[in-house]
Design an enzyme around this catalytic site. Structure first.
Site: not given
Length: 148
Positions: A83, A104, A112-113, A139
DNA sequence: GACACATTTTGGA
DNA sequence: TCCAAAATGTGTC
């Protein structure tokens, strides 16, 4: 404006979109089936590393939130940023970044993950932290498979 | 108009 | 070394 939904694990991903612009993405327990852009099904299957040429309505405009969303969307596939890093890139403060992620309108498009706490823990996610974990795992494994 | 937030950083004990 | 408080922008009530 078209609406659709596809599955991601135990969750449904509901998408409101218009041509190449995604207006809203929501995670829900149940959702009416419908067509979604091919980029979504590819990504959720681990076969795509991004949503191009799709764009998010949240990325346009100006203001602090748009800056934050653009900074977040620049995080490479399979990587994470804290962040604080995002806050520095968007020239604002971490607290505001957290708020922007919580509000979001288009998760996945704005990844945002990939935003986690500075100490390496996951931070938070709505509506369920499990989604964030699954996405990062997806991912990571997809990226590793792509390299090998 | 006040308050709630998916945080981080710094200063004091 | 650990705990507490401040910084800060936007949306909702």
């Amino acid at each position: 404006m078209r609406q659709g939904a596809c599955s991601f694990g135990l969750w449904k991903v509901a998408v409101d979109y218009d041509d190449m612009v995604v207006h809203r993405v929501r995670f829900m327990r149940t959702a009416p089936d419908g067509p979604v852009p091919i980029e979504f099904t590819r990504f959720l299957a681990g076969k795509g590393t991004g949503f191009a040429p799709l764009t998010s309505a949240a990325l346009g405009g100006d203001g602090t939130y748009a800056e934050i969303y653009r900074a977040v969307s620049r995080i490479p596939y399979g990587e994470t940023q804290s962040y604080g890093e995002i806050a520095k890139a968007a020239e604002t403060h971490p607290r505001v970044v957290g708020n922007a992620m919580a509000r979001n309108p288009t998760p996945l498009i704005v990844p945002c993950h990939r935003v986690i706490s500075s100490d390496g823990s996951l931070g938070g996610f709505s509506p369920d932290l499990e989604i964030k974990k699954s996405l990062l795992q997806l991912e990571k494994s997809s990226l590793r498979r792509h390299i090998s």
